[in-house]
Write a protein that holds these residues in place. Structure first.
Motif, PDB file in Angstrom:
ATOM      1  N   LEU A   6      10.913 -25.401  23.484  1.00 29.99           N
ATOM      2  CA  LEU A   6      10.073 -24.654  24.426  1.00 29.99           C
ATOM      3  C   LEU A   6       8.593 -24.897  24.132  1.00 29.99           C
ATOM      4  CD1 LEU A   6       9.584 -22.370  26.529  1.00 29.99           C
ATOM      5  CD2 LEU A   6       9.756 -20.766  24.610  1.00 29.99           C
ATOM      6  N   PHE A   7       8.239 -24.869  22.858  1.00 31.05           N
ATOM      7  CA  PHE A   7       6.821 -24.998  22.521  1.00 31.05           C
ATOM      8  C   PHE A   7       6.324 -26.426  22.713  1.00 31.05           C
ATOM      9  CE2 PHE A   7       7.199 -21.048  19.590  1.00 31.05           C
ATOM     10  CZ  PHE A   7       7.030 -20.211  20.691  1.00 31.05           C
ATOM     11  N   ILE A  10       5.324 -26.592  26.210  1.00 25.41           N
ATOM     12  CA  ILE A  10       4.003 -25.966  26.414  1.00 25.41           C
ATOM     13  C   ILE A  10       2.910 -26.919  25.945  1.00 25.41           C
ATOM     14  CG2 ILE A  10       2.504 -24.115  25.570  1.00 25.41           C
ATOM     15  CD1 ILE A  10       4.960 -22.244  25.786  1.00 25.41           C
ATOM     16  N   ALA A  17       1.004 -21.834  29.831  1.00 25.44           N
ATOM     17  CA  ALA A  17       0.772 -20.797  28.825  1.00 25.44           C
ATOM     18  C   ALA A  17      -0.722 -20.542  28.752  1.00 25.44           C
ATOM     19  CB  ALA A  17       1.306 -21.243  27.456  1.00 25.44           C
ATOM     20  N   ILE A  29      -1.505 -20.253  21.537  1.00 23.14           N
ATOM     21  CA  ILE A  29      -1.249 -19.682  22.864  1.00 23.14           C
ATOM     22  C   ILE A  29      -1.081 -18.169  22.763  1.00 23.14           C
ATOM     23  CG2 ILE A  29      -0.145 -21.801  23.685  1.00 23.14           C
ATOM     24  CD1 ILE A  29       2.584 -20.318  23.412  1.00 23.14           C
ATOM     25  N   GLN A  30      -1.241 -17.517  23.909  1.00 22.53           N
ATOM     26  CA  GLN A  30      -0.949 -16.097  23.998  1.00 22.53           C
ATOM     27  C   GLN A  30       0.562 -15.916  24.080  1.00 22.53           C
ATOM     28  OE1 GLN A  30      -3.025 -14.865  27.493  1.00 22.53           O
ATOM     29  NE2 GLN A  30      -5.037 -15.269  26.635  1.00 22.53           N
ATOM     30  N   ASP A  31       1.087 -14.960  23.293  1.00 20.58           N
ATOM     31  CA  ASP A  31       2.514 -14.666  23.377  1.00 20.58           C
ATOM     32  C   ASP A  31       2.829 -14.065  24.740  1.00 20.58           C
ATOM     33  OD1 ASP A  31       4.878 -14.182  20.998  1.00 20.58           O
ATOM     34  OD2 ASP A  31       5.158 -13.175  22.931  1.00 20.58           O
ATOM     35  N   ILE A  32       3.940 -14.484  25.333  1.00 14.47           N
ATOM     36  CA  ILE A  32       4.313 -14.020  26.675  1.00 14.47           C
ATOM     37  C   ILE A  32       4.743 -12.551  26.670  1.00 14.47           C
ATOM     38  CG2 ILE A  32       6.794 -14.551  26.666  1.00 14.47           C
ATOM     39  CD1 ILE A  32       6.329 -15.960  29.404  1.00 14.47           C
ATOM     40  N   ASN A  33       5.120 -12.051  25.507  1.00 11.16           N
ATOM     41  CA  ASN A  33       5.585 -10.666  25.378  1.00 11.16           C
ATOM     42  C   ASN A  33       4.833 -10.006  24.220  1.00 11.16           C
ATOM     43  OD1 ASN A  33       7.114  -8.322  25.568  1.00 11.16           O
ATOM     44  ND2 ASN A  33       8.807  -9.153  24.357  1.00 11.16           N
ATOM     45  N   ASN A  87       8.481 -15.646  11.358  1.00 10.12           N
ATOM     46  CA  ASN A  87       9.889 -15.265  11.337  1.00 10.12           C
ATOM     47  C   ASN A  87      10.736 -16.491  11.012  1.00 10.12           C
ATOM     48  OD1 ASN A  87       9.333 -12.578  12.103  1.00 10.12           O
ATOM     49  ND2 ASN A  87       9.261 -13.154  14.268  1.00 10.12           N
ATOM     50  N   THR A  95      13.385 -16.541  17.161  1.00 10.81           N
ATOM     51  CA  THR A  95      14.081 -16.814  18.425  1.00 10.81           C
ATOM     52  C   THR A  95      13.768 -18.201  18.981  1.00 10.81           C
ATOM     53  OG1 THR A  95      12.316 -15.749  19.698  1.00 10.81           O
ATOM     54  CG2 THR A  95      14.200 -14.370  19.069  1.00 10.81           C
ATOM     55  N   VAL A  96      12.674 -18.813  18.541  1.00 10.27           N
ATOM     56  CA  VAL A  96      12.325 -20.154  19.014  1.00 10.27           C
ATOM     57  C   VAL A  96      12.306 -21.086  17.803  1.00 10.27           C
ATOM     58  CG1 VAL A  96      10.593 -21.580  20.158  1.00 10.27           C
ATOM     59  CG2 VAL A  96      10.953 -19.216  20.921  1.00 10.27           C
ATOM     60  N   HIS A 100       6.161 -21.379  14.197  1.00 10.52           N
ATOM     61  CA  HIS A 100       4.975 -20.778  14.814  1.00 10.52           C
ATOM     62  C   HIS A 100       4.525 -19.606  13.964  1.00 10.52           C
ATOM     63  CE1 HIS A 100       8.687 -19.246  16.544  1.00 10.52           C
ATOM     64  NE2 HIS A 100       8.105 -18.061  16.598  1.00 10.52           N
ATOM     65  N   HIS A 102       2.654 -16.078  14.054  1.00 13.58           N
ATOM     66  CA  HIS A 102       2.171 -14.987  14.910  1.00 13.58           C
ATOM     67  C   HIS A 102       0.875 -14.425  14.331  1.00 13.58           C
ATOM     68  CE1 HIS A 102       6.103 -14.157  17.093  1.00 13.58           C
ATOM     69  NE2 HIS A 102       6.572 -14.789  16.022  1.00 13.58           N
TER      70      HIS A 102
HETATM   71  P1  5GP Z   1       9.995 -15.704  17.163  1.00 10.64           P
HETATM   72  O1  5GP Z   1      10.848 -14.566  17.638  1.00 10.64           O
HETATM   73  O2  5GP Z   1      10.756 -17.007  17.187  1.00 10.64           O
HETATM   74  O3  5GP Z   1       9.296 -15.463  15.864  1.00 10.64           O
HETATM   75  O4  5GP Z   1       8.796 -15.816  18.204  1.00 10.64           O
HETATM   76  C1  5GP Z   1       8.916 -16.426  19.444  1.00 10.64           C
HETATM   77  C2  5GP Z   1       7.836 -15.852  20.303  1.00 10.64           C
HETATM   78  O5  5GP Z   1       7.680 -16.672  21.423  1.00 10.64           O
HETATM   79  C3  5GP Z   1       8.161 -14.437  20.819  1.00 10.64           C
HETATM   80  O6  5GP Z   1       7.149 -13.535  20.372  1.00 10.64           O
HETATM   81  C4  5GP Z   1       8.187 -14.602  22.324  1.00 10.64           C
HETATM   82  O7  5GP Z   1       7.634 -13.506  23.015  1.00 10.64           O
HETATM   83  C5  5GP Z   1       7.391 -15.874  22.535  1.00 10.64           C
HETATM   84  N1  5GP Z   1       7.779 -16.623  23.716  1.00 10.64           N
HETATM   85  C6  5GP Z   1       9.050 -16.883  24.117  1.00 10.64           C
HETATM   86  N2  5GP Z   1       9.030 -17.633  25.241  1.00 10.64           N
HETATM   87  C7  5GP Z   1       7.712 -17.841  25.541  1.00 10.64           C
HETATM   88  C8  5GP Z   1       7.053 -18.561  26.594  1.00 10.64           C
HETATM   89  O8  5GP Z   1       7.663 -19.158  27.476  1.00 10.64           O
HETATM   90  N3  5GP Z   1       5.694 -18.549  26.573  1.00 10.64           N
HETATM   91  C9  5GP Z   1       4.979 -17.901  25.597  1.00 10.64           C
HETATM   92  N4  5GP Z   1       3.638 -17.959  25.691  1.00 10.64           N
HETATM   93  N5  5GP Z   1       5.577 -17.228  24.596  1.00 10.64           N
HETATM   94  C10 5GP Z   1       6.924 -17.204  24.561  1.00 10.64           C
END
Ligand code: 5GP
Length: 114
Positions: A6-7, A10, A17, A29-33, A87, A95-96, A100, A102
């Motif tokens: 995914l990254f 981006i 993003a 990038i800005q986190d989407i959530n 993480n 999750t990705v 990365h 944070h």
């Molecule tokens: P993890 O859970 O792997 O440490 O962090 C993955 C992060 O990627 C999560 O905080 C999630 O919100 C973010 N994320 C997932 N999909 C996308 C996306 O499509 N765009 C952006 N900008 N962030 C994403």
């Protein structure tokens, strides 16, 4: 089917993003959530799945990611403090599967984290 993470998509501008910074080694990038008023992701362009799989020769890159995270916290005005999180694996909340860092700030963080 693309094997890109995914990254990587981006980084390659295949998925949009909010890009805050980019250099030859990483993108921010800005986190989407977002989990805080400021929530950025510092992502290496070299794909390392997770810090648990980083190699000794990745040391300079890992250090660079931390220094960029520090610089981004300053740029975002996080004078009151910030938190840096990586993480790793299912129990770490990853999750990705593309390393990365944070950077969270703009509110007081809790300890211990959930
Ligand atoms: P993890 O859970 O792997 O440490 O962090 C993955 C992060 O990627 C999560 O905080 C999630 O919100 C973010 N994320 C997932 N999909 C996308 C996306 O499509 N765009 C952006 N900008 N962030 C994403």
């Amino acid at each position: 089917m693309s094997d890109k993470t995914l990254f990587q998509k981006i980084i390659d501008r295949e998925i949009p993003a909010g890009i805050e910074f980019e250099d030859d080694q990483c993108i921010v990038i800005q986190d989407i959530n977002p989990q805080a008023p400021t929530h950025l992701l510092v992502i290496p362009k070299q794909v390392i799945a997770r810090v648990g799989e980083a190699a000794p020769e990745d040391a300079a890159l890992l250090g660079h990611l931390l220094l960029v995270a520090r610089d981004m916290a300053k740029k975002m005005g996080l004078e009151e403090g910030f938190r840096i999180i990586i993480n790793n694996g299912p129990h770490g909340g990853e999750t990705v599967p593309h390393l990365h860092v944070h950077v969270l700030g703009g509110r007081a963080m809790l300890w211990p984290p959930g």
